[in-house]
Write a protein that holds these residues in place. Structure first.
Motif, PDB file in Angstrom:
ATOM      1  N   ALA A  34     117.274 101.073 -10.146  1.00 29.17           N
ATOM      2  CA  ALA A  34     116.194 102.236 -10.699  1.00 29.17           C
ATOM      3  C   ALA A  34     115.022 101.330 -11.510  1.00 29.17           C
ATOM      4  O   ALA A  34     115.299  99.980 -11.669  1.00 29.17           O
ATOM      5  N   LYS A  69     117.443 106.909  -4.887  1.00 30.16           N
ATOM      6  CA  LYS A  69     117.750 108.056  -5.000  1.00 30.16           C
ATOM      7  C   LYS A  69     116.944 108.459  -3.918  1.00 30.16           C
ATOM      8  O   LYS A  69     117.011 109.458  -2.483  1.00 30.16           O
ATOM      9  N   GLY A  84     128.103 106.696 -10.758  1.00 27.27           N
ATOM     10  CA  GLY A  84     128.118 107.775 -11.656  1.00 27.27           C
ATOM     11  C   GLY A  84     128.757 109.083 -10.219  1.00 27.27           C
ATOM     12  O   GLY A  84     130.719 108.562 -11.247  1.00 27.27           O
TER      13      GLY A  84
HETATM   14  C1  LIG Z   1     121.568 108.602  -9.712  1.00 34.84           C
HETATM   15  C2  LIG Z   1     122.215 106.639 -10.030  1.00 34.84           C
HETATM   16  C3  LIG Z   1     123.026 106.684 -10.049  1.00 34.84           C
HETATM   17  C4  LIG Z   1     124.680 107.122  -9.480  1.00 34.84           C
HETATM   18  O1  LIG Z   1     125.037 106.824  -8.664  1.00 34.84           O
HETATM   19  P1  LIG Z   1     126.056 107.022  -7.580  1.00 34.84           P
HETATM   20  O2  LIG Z   1     125.670 107.894  -6.737  1.00 34.84           O
HETATM   21  O3  LIG Z   1     125.992 108.518  -7.924  1.00 34.84           O
HETATM   22  O4  LIG Z   1     127.200 106.723  -8.162  1.00 34.84           O
HETATM   23  C5  LIG Z   1     122.910 104.876 -10.682  1.00 34.84           C
HETATM   24  N1  LIG Z   1     122.489 104.488 -11.208  1.00 34.84           N
HETATM   25  C6  LIG Z   1     120.948 105.439 -11.395  1.00 34.84           C
HETATM   26  C7  LIG Z   1     118.914 104.803 -12.054  1.00 34.84           C
HETATM   27  C8  LIG Z   1     120.966 106.558 -10.418  1.00 34.84           C
HETATM   28  O5  LIG Z   1     119.350 107.624 -10.948  1.00 34.84           O
END
Ligand SMILES: *Cc1c(COP(=O)(O)O)cnc(C)c1O
Length: 434
Positions: free
Chosen positions: A382, A107, A248
């Motif tokens: 992450a 992110k 997600g």
């Molecule tokens: C936000 C997040 C996701 C999901 O990503 P999307 O773009 O919402 O599908 C997956 N893994 C981690 C660690 C995240 O922080």
């Protein structure tokens, strides 16, 4: 570049409006009016470009009519200043590590680029923009560090007391400068309600120029296309290459499909989810049925109604056949995820976080029916230390944090403690004591 809303394709807005407003009034999502293929001269020579240069070339390709080269260069070099290495586990499995930014999650790419783009569009405005963000932990950290020291913007972050991890709390409360943090005696939903109510409040909108750093902002999506090309540059293109994306809200995967339209030379995508499996179910049955979200150990993917699904539908012209021809879907439960973390550690000495592990599970499932020249690159979203409790449960292992986050534990935490009452939050904002 102009943008349309997925709900009314005939009305266009400019980039500035889309970036500063996040949401079209008709509740659709903004999409670029055209996504052209990148010049072959660039695609052929991609191995010669650094990640900052890839970011710049893609930004220029999309935004050259709106923002000068010089400004784009400065936006890209400030925002995209950390690597995205592809680590090979064997001939068929790669991990694309997207956690080398300041908040240790992918992110960072979106949040940092959005912060720079917003600041660019606010240049010359007299009034500061005050961004309000409610966070359950992860997004807040990326947004806070993305906006740190960015001129013309200050950020107020609300997080629920006792419900974020110690590392997340440090990431939210130790930055200072233009980042202000409120610890709310309540839940994440209470934090979100305070923010939503603030946007509707007359006195606050009179006094402040309020904005949001919403996850569906187009300025967060575009920079996620950069690392697909950065990864491509590191792949063996004589193989059949696929990207597998733990998902997600499906922003990450949507960015992949946009990159594909821009000329990303891969054979397809794999959508990996936990038991929140709306999209894999859609790919199987053709029916799209949102659900209440279920809580899992890969909690950043606990989404029952993925917001970017409308963008995916838009990219595939609402055509299930097109959807299925470029995307495969799989989902897994928590016990398989823990097993997979163990297996990756035992076989490859690789510590994956639970989100990445869901991706590896999907990749392995896909490989069962593929040729031996297939190679899958899993987006590791992450750093495992962000989920150290799950890693400990799976591997019995305490993992070290990178130095840059370890040092957060030596810094003073600063925050205002507030009850979940809107009147108190309003008083806090109006008192302007921050
Ligand atoms: C936000 C997040 C996701 C999901 O990503 P999307 O773009 O919402 O599908 C997956 N893994 C981690 C660690 C995240 O922080």
């Amino acid at each position: 570049m102009n943008l349309y809303s997925t709900n009314s394709k005939s009305q266009y807005v400019g980039l500035k409006k889309a970036v500063l407003n996040s949401y079209p009034k008709d509740k659709g999502l903004y999409m670029p009016s055209r996504i052209d293929r990148l010049p072959d001269s660039f695609l052929k020579k991609i191995k010669e470009y650094s990640i900052e240069q890839i970011a710049f070339e893609l930004s220029r390709h999309l935004f050259k009519e709106v923002i000068s080269d010089q400004d784009l260069e400065s936006i890209c070099s400030t925002a995209i200043n950390f690597p995205a290495p592809v680590v090979a586990l064997n001939d068929q499995l790669n991990s694309l590590e997207l956690f080398h930014g300041p908040s240790l999650a992918f992110k960072d790419f979106g949040a940092r680029y959005m912060a720079q783009l917003m600041s660019y569009f606010l240049k010359g405005d007299k009034q500061e923009l005050t961004i309000l963000v409610a966070t359950s932990g992860d997004t807040g950290g990326a947004v806070a560090s993305g906006f740190l020291g960015v001129p013309g913007i200050r950020v107020v972050i609300l997080y629920p007391k006792d419900r974020v991890s110690p590392l997340q709390e440090r990431q939210l409360t130790t930055l200072g400068q233009n980042i202000h943090t409120c610890q709310i005696d309540g839940s994440f939903d209470d934090c979100q309600r305070l923010v939503k109510t603030a946007f509707l409040d007359f006195d606050l909108s009179q006094k402040f120029n309020l904005g949001s750093a919403n996850s569906i902002n187009i300025a967060r999506l575009i920079p996620q296309t950069f690392y697909y090309f950065e990864a491509l540059k590191q792949l063996d293109l004589s193989k059949k290459n696929y990207f597998c994306v733990p998902s997600g809200n499906f922003g990450n995967l949507t960015a992949g499909v946009i990159a594909h339209k821009m000329g990303l030379n891969v054979d397809g995508f794999i959508a990996a989810t936990n038991l929140n499996n709306v999209v894999p179910e859609f790919l199987k049955s053709g029916k799209y049925q949102t659900k209440e979200s279920i809580s899992t150990i890969s909690n950043a993917m606990d989404v029952g109604a993925p917001s970017n699904f409308v963008r995916l539908m838009d990219l595939f012209d609402g055509d299930l056949k097109k959807f299925r021809s470029s995307m495969h879907g799989y989902y897994f439960d928590d016990s398989s995820t823990l097993e997979e973390m163990k297996d990756l550690y035992q076989r490859f000495n690789y510590v994956a976080d639970p989100h990445g592990a869901v991706g590896f599970l999907a990749a392995k499932e896909f490989l069962k029916k593929s040729d031996s020249d297939t190679c899958i690159t899993i987006l590791e979203t992450a750093h495992p230390c962000k989920f150290d409790d799950v890693v400990f449960k799976a591997l019995g292992l305490e993992i070290d944090m990178p130095d840059r986050v370890k040092s957060l534990f030596e810094k003073e935490m600063e925050f205002s403690s507030l009850p979940k009452s809107f009147e108190k939050f309003k008083e806090y904002l109006l008192s302007n004591s921050f």
